[in-house]
Design an enzyme around this catalytic site. Structure first.
Site, short mmCIF file in Angstrom:
data_model
loop_
_atom_site.label_atom_id
_atom_site.label_comp_id
_atom_site.label_asym_id
_atom_site.label_seq_id
_atom_site.Cartn_x
_atom_site.Cartn_y
_atom_site.Cartn_z
N GLY A 11 0.00 0.13 10.99
CA GLY A 11 -0.25 1.11 12.05
C GLY A 11 -1.72 1.50 12.08
O GLY A 11 -2.33 1.69 11.04
N ARG A 72 1.40 -6.28 12.96
CA ARG A 72 2.26 -6.69 11.84
C ARG A 72 2.23 -8.22 11.83
O ARG A 72 1.91 -8.85 12.84
CB ARG A 72 3.70 -6.20 12.02
CG ARG A 72 3.81 -4.82 12.67
CD ARG A 72 3.74 -3.66 11.71
NE ARG A 72 3.63 -2.39 12.42
CZ ARG A 72 3.36 -1.23 11.86
NH1 ARG A 72 3.14 -1.15 10.57
NH2 ARG A 72 3.30 -0.14 12.57
N ASP A 103 0.73 0.89 2.73
CA ASP A 103 1.33 0.26 1.55
C ASP A 103 1.84 -1.15 1.84
O ASP A 103 1.73 -2.04 1.00
CB ASP A 103 2.42 1.15 0.94
CG ASP A 103 3.55 1.44 1.91
OD1 ASP A 103 3.31 1.40 3.13
OD2 ASP A 103 4.67 1.72 1.45
N THR A 126 -3.61 5.26 6.80
CA THR A 126 -2.34 5.44 7.50
C THR A 126 -2.17 6.93 7.77
O THR A 126 -2.49 7.75 6.89
CB THR A 126 -1.14 4.90 6.69
OG1 THR A 126 0.06 5.46 7.24
CG2 THR A 126 -1.19 5.27 5.22
N ASP A 128 0.43 8.50 7.79
CA ASP A 128 1.58 9.03 7.04
C ASP A 128 1.19 9.68 5.71
O ASP A 128 1.96 10.46 5.15
CB ASP A 128 2.60 7.92 6.74
CG ASP A 128 3.10 7.26 8.01
OD1 ASP A 128 3.02 7.90 9.07
OD2 ASP A 128 3.54 6.10 7.95
N ASP A 130 1.29 8.50 2.83
CA ASP A 130 2.35 8.27 1.85
C ASP A 130 1.93 7.36 0.70
O ASP A 130 2.78 6.81 0.00
CB ASP A 130 3.61 7.71 2.56
CG ASP A 130 3.30 6.45 3.35
OD1 ASP A 130 2.11 6.08 3.47
OD2 ASP A 130 4.24 5.82 3.85
N ARG A 172 7.09 8.42 9.00
CA ARG A 172 8.02 7.40 8.49
C ARG A 172 9.10 8.04 7.65
O ARG A 172 10.02 8.60 8.17
CB ARG A 172 7.28 6.33 7.71
CG ARG A 172 7.12 5.09 8.54
CD ARG A 172 7.01 3.87 7.68
NE ARG A 172 6.27 2.87 8.44
CZ ARG A 172 6.03 1.66 8.03
NH1 ARG A 172 6.42 1.28 6.84
NH2 ARG A 172 5.40 0.82 8.79
P1 ATP Z 1 1.75 1.85 8.22
O1 ATP Z 1 2.67 2.41 7.19
O2 ATP Z 1 0.70 2.80 8.63
O3 ATP Z 1 2.45 1.25 9.40
P2 ATP Z 1 1.54 -0.53 6.60
O4 ATP Z 1 0.38 -1.31 6.09
O5 ATP Z 1 2.47 0.04 5.56
O6 ATP Z 1 0.94 0.62 7.52
P3 ATP Z 1 3.52 -2.50 7.35
O7 ATP Z 1 4.05 -2.86 8.68
O8 ATP Z 1 4.49 -2.04 6.32
O9 ATP Z 1 2.38 -1.42 7.62
O10 ATP Z 1 2.75 -3.79 6.75
C1 ATP Z 1 1.71 -4.43 7.47
C2 ATP Z 1 1.77 -5.91 7.25
O11 ATP Z 1 1.56 -6.20 5.84
C3 ATP Z 1 3.09 -6.58 7.58
O12 ATP Z 1 3.24 -6.87 8.95
C4 ATP Z 1 2.97 -7.88 6.77
O13 ATP Z 1 2.14 -8.80 7.43
C5 ATP Z 1 2.27 -7.40 5.50
N1 ATP Z 1 3.27 -7.11 4.46
C6 ATP Z 1 4.01 -5.99 4.31
N2 ATP Z 1 4.86 -6.09 3.26
C7 ATP Z 1 4.64 -7.32 2.73
C8 ATP Z 1 5.19 -8.05 1.61
N3 ATP Z 1 6.13 -7.53 0.82
N4 ATP Z 1 4.73 -9.30 1.38
C9 ATP Z 1 3.78 -9.85 2.15
N5 ATP Z 1 3.21 -9.21 3.21
C10 ATP Z 1 3.63 -7.97 3.50
#
Ligand code: ATP
Length: 329
Positions: A11, A72, A103, A126, A128, A130, A172
């Site tokens: 995000g 994503r 994360d 982020t 959030d 978190d 979230r």
């Molecule tokens: P926010 O919480 O603000 O949305 P975020 O970084 O947690 O941010 P996610 O959608 O959870 O957002 O993860 C972003 C991208 O990171 C995913 O689309 C994917 O490409 C990669 N990713 C997340 N989890 C994994 C994982 N376990 N292994 C490999 N890549 C991952």
């Protein structure tokens, strides 16, 4: 160290641009070349990039969103995708990758470690808030400001019409935004994961109805409920129906949604992003698997595994403050 790559992933959050700017200007100062890949990990998958110059990033500190776009990327969950990302980094002779995200984005970094031997550094961004190992994440302060301003406006109508308002905020599965915004706006009720047992929401509803009815008898103000997203079955409309069914309580619903992610970053977020960006460039030349945070006023480095494994709870002091001054609770 000759070349550092940057992505913004997950995000978007206000202050991501300030972090990009800080990294690029630090690199410029140290004669390190900077490449930005677009659309999170997708840019690395599809080799979509541009070189980032000091001139390009100098004027972006005040802009929300991210000039590198964000997205994503499902392919990161498969070995083939990870290998392709590693190939792109190798092809461009990248020495270190800095990931600005949440994360999930850091879990992607950890998965990439199996296929790529360059240095991997995370900057927490982020709304959030978190992530562990940092007091706040980039974007959180701006989101709290935006939601606070919005609820202050809703409050005028709530008071004028003596009405119950249910305002859903983002987060979230954590209540950092809900508690901070609820306290900042003097919300009559904050409903979040930290103070509502999701297995006994009937009791939460009963208490809430009693509180609304009790306020009706003592003053003619509105009643604002700040509701954390993903908490109530069927969201704010579900809660609206439950209040109606329980005691014929009419309420208006407002979902703040994506406005919390946009807008010009607050000074706190711009400064945080600048500090973390500078330290990320230093760390990129010395270590890997590290998240840069800011704890008790100090910029710090933390093992990325610790940062993603732990949950950062909402400050107990905030929860106590709400209970102490919340009328009728
Ligand atoms: P926010 O919480 O603000 O949305 P975020 O970084 O947690 O941010 P996610 O959608 O959870 O957002 O993860 C972003 C991208 O990171 C995913 O689309 C994917 O490409 C990669 N990713 C997340 N989890 C994994 C994982 N376990 N292994 C490999 N890549 C991952």
């Amino acid at each position: 160290m000759k070349r550092i790559a940057i992505i913004t992933s997950g995000g978007d959050a206000p202050g991501m641009n300030a972090a990009i700017r800080s990294i690029v200007l630090s690199c410029h100062d140290q004669k390190i070349q900077c490449i930005g890949f677009y659309h999170g990990y997708n840019g690395l998958l599809n080799d979509e990039y541009r070189y980032l110059s000091a001139d390009l990033v100098a004027p972006i500190i005040q802009h929300g969103g991210t000039i590198l776009k964000s997205a994503r990327c499902q392919e990161m969950h498969q070995d083939e995708g990870l290998k392709q990302v590693a190939n792109t980094l190798t092809k461009h002779k990248v020495d270190a990758l800095i990931v600005i995200g949440g994360d999930g984005s850091f879990r992607g970094m950890m998965a990439l470690q199996t296929y790529w031997s360059g240095n991997l550094i995370g900057i927490p961004a982020t709304i959030d808030n978190d992530l562990a190992c940092t007091d706040t994440t980039i974007g959180f302060a701006s989101a709290v400001n935006t939601a606070t301003q919005a609820i202050d406006k809703i409050r005028d109508t709530a008071n004028a019409f003596e009405r119950v308002f249910i305002v859903e905020v983002m987060g979230r599965h954590s209540g950092h935004i809900a508690f901070n915004v609820g306290l900042a706006t003097g919300a009559e009720s904050i409903l979040s994961f930290e103070n509502c047992n999701i297995n006994s929401l009937d009791q939460v509803k009963t208490d809430l109805v009693a509180k609304i009815q009790s306020q009706k008898q003592t003053n003619q103000n509105g009643f604002v409920i700040v509701l954390a997203e993903n908490l109530w079955p069927n969201g704010p409309l579900g809660l609206k129906k439950d209040l109606q069914d329980a005691d014929k309580i009419e309420s208006a619903v407002c979902v703040l949604g994506y406005i919390q992610r946009g807008g010009s970053p607050s000074p706190e977020d711009r400064i945080l992003a600048t500090e973390l960006g500078i330290e990320a460039v230093r760390a990129a030349q010395e270590s890997t698997g590290v998240m840069i945070g800011k704890v008790a006023g100090q910029v710090t480095r933390h093992c990325i595994i610790r940062a993603t494994e732990q949950n950062k709870p909402v400050d107990q002091a905030l929860r106590s403050a709400y209970h102490q001054i919340s009328i009728g609770s």
